[in-house]
Scaffold this motif. Structure first.
Motif, PDB file in Angstrom:
ATOM      1  N   ARG A 162       5.747  -6.206  17.436  1.00  0.00           N
ATOM      2  CA  ARG A 162       5.870  -7.230  18.479  1.00  0.00           C
ATOM      3  C   ARG A 162       5.078  -6.853  19.729  1.00  0.00           C
ATOM      4  O   ARG A 162       4.325  -7.674  20.277  1.00  0.00           O
ATOM      5  N   ASP A 163       5.241  -5.605  20.190  1.00  0.00           N
ATOM      6  CA  ASP A 163       4.653  -5.207  21.465  1.00  0.00           C
ATOM      7  C   ASP A 163       3.162  -4.888  21.355  1.00  0.00           C
ATOM      8  O   ASP A 163       2.387  -5.198  22.271  1.00  0.00           O
ATOM      9  N   ASP A 164       2.735  -4.263  20.252  1.00  0.00           N
ATOM     10  CA  ASP A 164       1.337  -3.828  20.121  1.00  0.00           C
ATOM     11  C   ASP A 164       0.433  -4.911  19.527  1.00  0.00           C
ATOM     12  O   ASP A 164      -0.765  -4.947  19.819  1.00  0.00           O
ATOM     13  N   PHE A 165       1.014  -5.772  18.690  1.00  0.00           N
ATOM     14  CA  PHE A 165       0.179  -6.758  17.993  1.00  0.00           C
ATOM     15  C   PHE A 165       0.609  -8.203  18.244  1.00  0.00           C
ATOM     16  O   PHE A 165      -0.012  -9.129  17.739  1.00  0.00           O
ATOM     17  N   GLY A 166       1.697  -8.383  18.998  1.00  0.00           N
ATOM     18  CA  GLY A 166       2.110  -9.729  19.371  1.00  0.00           C
ATOM     19  C   GLY A 166       2.690 -10.554  18.242  1.00  0.00           C
ATOM     20  O   GLY A 166       2.652 -11.787  18.298  1.00  0.00           O
ATOM     21  N   ILE A 167       3.253  -9.898  17.217  1.00  0.00           N
ATOM     22  CA  ILE A 167       3.783 -10.619  16.069  1.00  0.00           C
ATOM     23  C   ILE A 167       5.294 -10.390  15.958  1.00  0.00           C
ATOM     24  O   ILE A 167       5.737  -9.266  15.711  1.00  0.00           O
ATOM     25  N   PRO A 168       6.109 -11.418  16.135  1.00  0.00           N
ATOM     26  CA  PRO A 168       7.560 -11.281  15.960  1.00  0.00           C
ATOM     27  C   PRO A 168       7.908 -11.326  14.470  1.00  0.00           C
ATOM     28  O   PRO A 168       8.128 -12.396  13.902  1.00  0.00           O
ATOM     29  N   ASP A 169       7.915 -10.162  13.844  1.00  0.00           N
ATOM     30  CA  ASP A 169       8.093 -10.036  12.395  1.00  0.00           C
ATOM     31  C   ASP A 169       9.337  -9.190  12.143  1.00  0.00           C
ATOM     32  O   ASP A 169       9.415  -8.046  12.589  1.00  0.00           O
ATOM     33  N   ASN A 170      10.290  -9.728  11.389  1.00  0.00           N
ATOM     34  CA  ASN A 170      11.508  -8.978  11.082  1.00  0.00           C
ATOM     35  C   ASN A 170      11.377  -8.102   9.844  1.00  0.00           C
ATOM     36  O   ASN A 170      12.311  -7.381   9.496  1.00  0.00           O
ATOM     37  N   ALA A 171      10.216  -8.150   9.179  1.00  0.00           N
ATOM     38  CA  ALA A 171      10.045  -7.353   7.959  1.00  0.00           C
ATOM     39  C   ALA A 171       8.652  -6.734   7.880  1.00  0.00           C
ATOM     40  O   ALA A 171       7.990  -6.806   6.847  1.00  0.00           O
ATOM     41  N   PRO A 172       8.174  -6.093   8.958  1.00  0.00           N
ATOM     42  CA  PRO A 172       6.850  -5.476   8.882  1.00  0.00           C
ATOM     43  C   PRO A 172       6.885  -4.229   7.997  1.00  0.00           C
ATOM     44  O   PRO A 172       7.947  -3.657   7.752  1.00  0.00           O
ATOM     45  N   VAL A 173       5.715  -3.818   7.547  1.00  0.00           N
ATOM     46  CA  VAL A 173       5.589  -2.599   6.753  1.00  0.00           C
ATOM     47  C   VAL A 173       4.514  -1.732   7.391  1.00  0.00           C
ATOM     48  O   VAL A 173       3.404  -2.210   7.664  1.00  0.00           O
ATOM     49  N   PHE A 174       4.848  -0.469   7.640  1.00  0.00           N
ATOM     50  CA  PHE A 174       3.889   0.492   8.150  1.00  0.00           C
ATOM     51  C   PHE A 174       3.506   1.447   7.018  1.00  0.00           C
ATOM     52  O   PHE A 174       4.350   1.817   6.199  1.00  0.00           O
ATOM     53  N   CYS A 175       2.244   1.833   6.975  1.00  0.00           N
ATOM     54  CA  CYS A 175       1.807   2.739   5.928  1.00  0.00           C
ATOM     55  C   CYS A 175       0.579   3.501   6.405  1.00  0.00           C
ATOM     56  O   CYS A 175      -0.006   3.182   7.446  1.00  0.00           O
ATOM     57  N   GLU A 176       0.201   4.518   5.650  1.00  0.00           N
ATOM     58  CA  GLU A 176      -1.026   5.233   5.941  1.00  0.00           C
ATOM     59  C   GLU A 176      -2.225   4.382   5.523  1.00  0.00           C
ATOM     60  O   GLU A 176      -2.083   3.371   4.819  1.00  0.00           O
ATOM     61  N   ASP A 177      -3.415   4.826   5.943  1.00  0.00           N
ATOM     62  CA  ASP A 177      -4.612   4.080   5.579  1.00  0.00           C
ATOM     63  C   ASP A 177      -5.124   4.460   4.193  1.00  0.00           C
ATOM     64  O   ASP A 177      -6.024   3.811   3.665  1.00  0.00           O
ATOM     65  N   PHE A 178      -4.550   5.486   3.588  1.00  0.00           N
ATOM     66  CA  PHE A 178      -4.920   5.890   2.222  1.00  0.00           C
ATOM     67  C   PHE A 178      -4.139   5.069   1.206  1.00  0.00           C
ATOM     68  O   PHE A 178      -2.941   4.808   1.382  1.00  0.00           O
ATOM     69  N   THR A 179      -4.798   4.681   0.135  1.00  0.00           N
ATOM     70  CA  THR A 179      -4.103   4.017  -0.968  1.00  0.00           C
ATOM     71  C   THR A 179      -4.836   4.315  -2.261  1.00  0.00           C
ATOM     72  O   THR A 179      -6.071   4.462  -2.268  1.00  0.00           O
ATOM     73  N   GLN A 180      -4.092   4.417  -3.360  1.00  0.00           N
ATOM     74  CA  GLN A 180      -4.689   4.695  -4.668  1.00  0.00           C
ATOM     75  C   GLN A 180      -3.870   4.014  -5.753  1.00  0.00           C
ATOM     76  O   GLN A 180      -2.635   3.984  -5.698  1.00  0.00           O
ATOM     77  N   TRP A 181      -4.576   3.468  -6.729  1.00  0.00           N
ATOM     78  CA  TRP A 181      -3.919   2.840  -7.881  1.00  0.00           C
ATOM     79  C   TRP A 181      -4.821   3.066  -9.089  1.00  0.00           C
ATOM     80  O   TRP A 181      -5.953   2.578  -9.144  1.00  0.00           O
ATOM     81  N   VAL A 182      -4.328   3.845 -10.042  1.00  0.00           N
ATOM     82  CA  VAL A 182      -5.031   4.119 -11.291  1.00  0.00           C
ATOM     83  C   VAL A 182      -4.208   3.483 -12.401  1.00  0.00           C
ATOM     84  O   VAL A 182      -3.001   3.728 -12.510  1.00  0.00           O
ATOM     85  N   LEU A 183      -4.848   2.682 -13.242  1.00  0.00           N
ATOM     86  CA  LEU A 183      -4.099   1.817 -14.154  1.00  0.00           C
ATOM     87  C   LEU A 183      -4.788   1.733 -15.515  1.00  0.00           C
ATOM     88  O   LEU A 183      -6.015   1.671 -15.601  1.00  0.00           O
ATOM     89  N   GLU A 184      -3.986   1.758 -16.563  1.00  0.00           N
ATOM     90  CA  GLU A 184      -4.514   1.548 -17.911  1.00  0.00           C
ATOM     91  C   GLU A 184      -4.732   0.055 -18.132  1.00  0.00           C
ATOM     92  O   GLU A 184      -3.859  -0.762 -17.814  1.00  0.00           O
ATOM     93  N   ASP A 185      -5.864  -0.289 -18.691  1.00  0.00           N
ATOM     94  CA  ASP A 185      -6.234  -1.702 -18.843  1.00  0.00           C
ATOM     95  C   ASP A 185      -5.667  -2.245 -20.153  1.00  0.00           C
ATOM     96  O   ASP A 185      -6.371  -2.366 -21.158  1.00  0.00           O
TER      97      ASP A 185
END
Length: 487
Positions: free
Chosen positions: A242-265
């Motif tokens: 709310r204060d840093d981005f101006g969004i009144p959100d009751n369900a925000p998610v914070f995470c790191e900037d790293f992400t990985q997904w390895v998947l069998e096709d």
């Protein structure tokens, strides 16, 4: 601005969905709409949709646990939109995501089964935590005698577990003449697709052996490795959005900037073009999942319990403590990394260095208490297999025995300073009682065969565990870590 919703998106100054959400149709049903799922799989889908892809793979959430009611109601009130805040050490970036288009509340069995019967649903996915698979630690396999599974077997048309619901959905789909959906597990379990397959097939076998055989022969269960540090959301995070981005959100998610997904096709019914969003498709995901589970998840456990006993609140603060940081470094380098087979195209030492960097990220606000959570389900998956492998090869388990002793000491329910540790495990009462008995009889802890299997009775491990536990009670965590580190 007004509360976050479709109508208020025009007021948001951060990036918002660049696609017409009204044109998104359902293609995935997902059990377990928690923070990790929303920061990981849903974020990949949002990327695709912003590229004009996968608009027929909108996500329908599915709740089973009582706590899912609150998540469903919160998201429904804001049209299933939510803010994702990705944080590096030097910056925070927010964007609003919109791939979730519906959410079926817990208890609405008829609607859940009806949705799974719809041929448009081609993937049923799960993030139900490591403890949600009814695995017997002694055998390492699904436990069909668990009371919740037995209840589903007695009432297959009105199931209460995820697996009972999936079986009912597949049964209805087969009767309707539709091809089965793919079942995609995204939990941190070795061979998670194989584990999920066993749970679904054996649940079906209890009430309909013919259906069980059909599932085993026709349903795909691709294995996956998923990774992104995603702490819990509290009033702190809601205020920051709310204060840093101006969004009144009751369900925000914070995470790191790293992400990985390895998947069998292995998606016979079709899938989104996830490779366009950075997913790595491989023939066999085993090397990646073992690397992640042992080095990252095992490393989290190594950090967690000494930090918890020393009253350290945040994970990045634990990494600032020289004893915790050096303990992690030594256990990883000496015992964990050598127990991880080679991973194609990956330097394991560099992978661990990245893990350490991620844990030290001060922006994440990940808590030590979260890392300490649910040890009775996590230790048998993240720590004990490494101990067992090293014992079988006649190699040292000194540091891992100390980690196990630290977990036991933590479960006694009080920190070194005398602060009470609130319940932090589904089996907390049992763990606390056993840990307190283990103060004078360390073998009592290792006799929990549902957690340790036969490893707890190995004399080399038992002796090292007992020695470290006695030192922890006599000298405290700080002095014991110094002993281990040779200080």
């Amino acid at each position: 601005m007004d509360a976050l919703s479709n109508d208020s998106l025009a007021q948001v100054t951060q990036p918002v969905p660049g696609y017409d959400r009204a044109a998104i149709s359902a293609g995935i049903l997902h059990f377990g709409v928690g923070n990790f799922f929303r920061a990981h799989q849903a974020a990949y889908l949002d990327q695709l949709m912003n590229k004009g892809l996968a608009h027929d793979f909108g996500i329908v959430g599915a709740g089973v646990m009582p706590g899912d009611v609150r998540m469903r109601d919160t998201l429904a009130a804001q049209d299933y939109l939510y803010t994702l805040v990705e944080q590096s050490a030097g910056a925070s970036e927010a964007r609003v995501l919109g791939p979730i288009i519906d959410f079926i509340a817990p208890g609405d069995v008829a609607r859940l089964i009806g949705t799974m019967t719809d041929p448009a649903i081609r993937i049923v996915a799960l993030t139900i935590t490591e403890g949600g698979y009814f695995i017997d630690a002694t055998t390492g396999h699904f436990n069909p005698a668990h009371p919740a599974i037995a209840a589903d077997a007695a009432n297959p048309d009105d199931p209460g577990t995820v697996f009972g619901l999936i079986v009912a959905g597949l049964k209805a789909r087969r009767i309707a003449g539709h091809a089965p959906f793919t079942i995609m597990c995204c939990d941190n379990i070795p061979h998670n697709g194989k584990v999920t397959r066993e749970a679904v097939v054996e649940t079906a076998r209890l009430s309909d052996p013919v259906l069980a055989d059909w599932i085993g022969a026709n349903v795909a269960f691709p294995n996956a490795m998923v990774d992104r540090i995603t702490p819990a959301t509290s009033d702190r995070e809601r205020a920051m959005v709310r204060d840093d981005f101006g969004i009144p959100d009751n369900a925000p998610v914070f995470c790191e900037d790293f992400t990985q997904w390895v998947l069998e096709d292995n998606f016979p019914a079709g899938r989104p073009p996830l490779e366009e969003a950075g997913v790595e498709f491989v023939e066999d995901v085993t090397p990646w999942e073992l690397m992640k589970i042992r080095i990252l998840n095992g490393g989290h456990a190594v950090i967690a319990y000494p930090a918890g006993l020393m009253d350290i609140h945040f994970v990045h603060e634990a990494m600032e403590n020289p004893l915790v940081r050096d303990f992690l470094e030594k256990v990883e380098r000496d015992e964990i990394i050598p127990a991880v087979p080679p991973v194609p195209g990956t330097d394991l030492d560099a992978y661990f260095a990245k893990v350490a960097e991620r844990c030290a990220n001060p922006k994440i606000g990940d808590t030590v208490r979260r890392l300490c959570l649910d040890g009775s389900n996590r230790q048998p998956k993240f720590i004990i297999p490494t101990i067992a492998d090293r014992l079988e090869q006649g190699l040292s388990i000194t540091g891992l025995a100390l980690e196990s002793a630290l977990w036991c000491r933590y479960c006694a329910g009080v920190t070194d300073s005398g602060q009470v540790i609130e319940a932090n495990d589904p089996n907390w009462d049992r763990l606390t009682e056993t840990a307190q008995r283990a103060k004078n009889n360390p073998s009592a802890w290792l006799e929990m065969s549902d957690i340790y299997g036969g490893t707890g009775q190995n004399p080399v491990f038992a002796a090292a565990f007992a020695d470290w536990l006695n030192r922890l009670w006599s000298n405290g965590t700080e002095a014991t870590l110094k002993t281990y580190l040779g200080q």
